[in-house]
Scaffold this active site. Structure first.
Site, short mmCIF file in Angstrom:
data_model
loop_
_atom_site.label_atom_id
_atom_site.label_comp_id
_atom_site.label_asym_id
_atom_site.label_seq_id
_atom_site.Cartn_x
_atom_site.Cartn_y
_atom_site.Cartn_z
N ARG A 88 0.81 -1.22 0.00
CA ARG A 88 0.00 0.00 0.00
C ARG A 88 0.85 1.27 0.00
O ARG A 88 0.44 2.29 -0.54
CB ARG A 88 -0.91 -0.01 1.22
CG ARG A 88 -1.91 -1.17 1.18
CD ARG A 88 -3.26 -0.67 1.51
NE ARG A 88 -4.20 -1.74 1.72
CZ ARG A 88 -5.14 -1.70 2.65
NH1 ARG A 88 -5.19 -0.68 3.48
NH2 ARG A 88 -6.00 -2.66 2.75
N ASP A 112 -15.68 10.13 7.41
CA ASP A 112 -14.64 9.10 7.36
C ASP A 112 -13.31 9.82 7.51
O ASP A 112 -13.21 11.02 7.23
CB ASP A 112 -14.68 8.34 6.02
CG ASP A 112 -13.97 6.99 6.08
OD1 ASP A 112 -14.66 5.95 6.11
OD2 ASP A 112 -12.72 6.97 6.12
C1 LIG Z 1 -14.23 -1.53 6.51
S1 LIG Z 1 -14.78 0.11 6.23
C2 LIG Z 1 -16.43 0.02 6.82
C3 LIG Z 1 -17.36 0.85 5.96
C4 LIG Z 1 -18.83 0.81 6.37
N1 LIG Z 1 -19.01 1.36 7.69
C5 LIG Z 1 -19.39 -0.58 6.29
O1 LIG Z 1 -19.65 -1.20 7.34
O2 LIG Z 1 -19.59 -1.09 5.19
C6 LIG Z 1 -13.95 1.00 7.56
C7 LIG Z 1 -13.90 2.51 7.32
O3 LIG Z 1 -13.47 3.13 8.55
C8 LIG Z 1 -12.65 4.22 8.21
N2 LIG Z 1 -11.80 4.59 9.36
C9 LIG Z 1 -10.70 3.96 9.82
N3 LIG Z 1 -10.18 4.63 10.86
C10 LIG Z 1 -10.97 5.70 11.08
C11 LIG Z 1 -10.94 6.78 12.00
N4 LIG Z 1 -9.98 6.88 12.91
N5 LIG Z 1 -11.91 7.72 11.93
C12 LIG Z 1 -12.89 7.62 10.98
N6 LIG Z 1 -12.95 6.64 10.07
C13 LIG Z 1 -12.01 5.68 10.11
C14 LIG Z 1 -11.86 3.74 7.01
O4 LIG Z 1 -11.32 4.80 6.25
C15 LIG Z 1 -12.91 2.93 6.25
O5 LIG Z 1 -13.51 3.67 5.23
#
Ligand SMILES: C[S@@+](CC[C@H](N)C(=O)[O-])C[C@H]1O[C@@H](n2cnc3c(N)ncnc32)[C@H](O)[C@@H]1O
Length: 289
Positions: A47, A151
């Protein structure tokens, strides 16, 4: 085997030591709360290698030195590279009828806009699913509702904001939903769909890091969707975030979490209402005007 060797050769294109990996783990944990397990070394390499290529660097040590020198743009690119953004429309679909029922009940006693915060919105499929749920529940294409979608990752937010997806992303939706909520691209855009403006209008997209001490969000919310993001955080971080959710929820509000995320250790804050759906424990209820 030939393939594996090719992968290995590629993996060795830039110098990436165990020490570099530990540094990356520490930095992303400090910045976004993400706990990367020791098995993620190859993932981290692949990545971040692109960032080194773009910057003309040959070692991770140099990259990390530059990063820590404080370039805000690079910090964002670093974070974007290390988030995992898997999502889909109607993911963990059992939540949406519960949300619709909650909305219908609320509408019977209150005319204020229905408010939902989707706090790990990724590329937008989740907040658009929330918006479709609201429109259908009220049978109103311009319902009184406010959906905040946030996000930490600015790349995924740009995709979400544009609302353009490959046709196959919506293949599992009913034809009726497809017609009602999406426009089909033609010509150069064949194979794409775009969220209809009326649905798009219900959502505000904004960057927000759940780790930040201050969240620039205005509650109270009827529902908070925090799904499939807590799994990346350690226990203390999860607790701090849950403590901050509680006062942002209406006293009868609902918190939705992902299928592998249990709040069993936090029964003082939230109590189980249904499968991975929680309401405030009596002690945490706050009266909102
Ligand atoms: C696996 S995805 C889940 C997306 C959606 N909530 C779902 O359940 O389909 C996790 C998301 O959390 C976000 N994320 C990770 N760390 C974060 C943080 N500290 N604050 C806000 N978002 C975060 C990532 O960028 C990613 O888009």
């Amino acid at each position: 085997m030939a393939n594996l060797n090719a992968v290995e050769r590629k993996v060795r294109e830039y110098s990436f030591t165990d020490r570099d990996f530990e540094r990356v783990r520490k930095l992303i944990h400090e910045r976004a709360g993400i706990s990367l397990s020791a098995s993620k070394q190859d993932m981290v390499y692949s990545r971040l290698a692109r960032r080194l290529r773009e910057k003309g660097l040959t070692t991770f040590a140099d990259y990390l030195r530059q990063l820590e020198a404080g370039d805000a743009h690079e910090w964002q690119a670093f974070t974007n590279a290390l988030t995992t953004n898997l999502t889909s429309f109607y993911r963990e679909a059992h939540h949406f009828p519960i949300l619709a029922k909650h909305l219908a009940q609320r509408r019977r006693v209150c005319r204020e806009p229905f408010t939902v915060w989707c706090c790990a919105a990724s590329t937008g499929e989740e907040p658009y699913t929330i918006a479709m749920t609201v429109v259908e529940a009220l049978n109103d294409d311009a319902p009184s509702a406010r959906i905040l979608a946030t996000d930490v990752d600015t790349n995924v937010l740009a995709t979400a904001d544009a609302g353009i997806y490959d046709l196959e992303r919506i293949e599992s939706l009913t034809p009726e939903r497809t017609r009602r909520f999406f426009l089909r691209g033609d010509g150069n855009h064949a194979g794409n769909v775009k969220v209809r403006p009326a649905l798009r209008k219900l959502i505000t997209f904004r960057q927000l890091n759940l780790l930040d001490a201050q969240w620039p969000v205005r509650g109270p919310f009827d529902a908070i969707m925090c799904r499939n993001v807590m799994i990346y955080f350690d226990k203390d971080t999860q607790r701090r975030i849950l403590e901050k959710f509680a006062p942002l929820l209406r006293s009868d509000g609902l918190l939705f979490v992902g299928h592998s995320e249990s709040l069993l250790k936090h029964t003082d804050l939230f109590k189980l209402r249904g499968k991975t759906v929680y309401e405030l424990a009596a002690r945490t209820q706050v009266r909102h005007g």
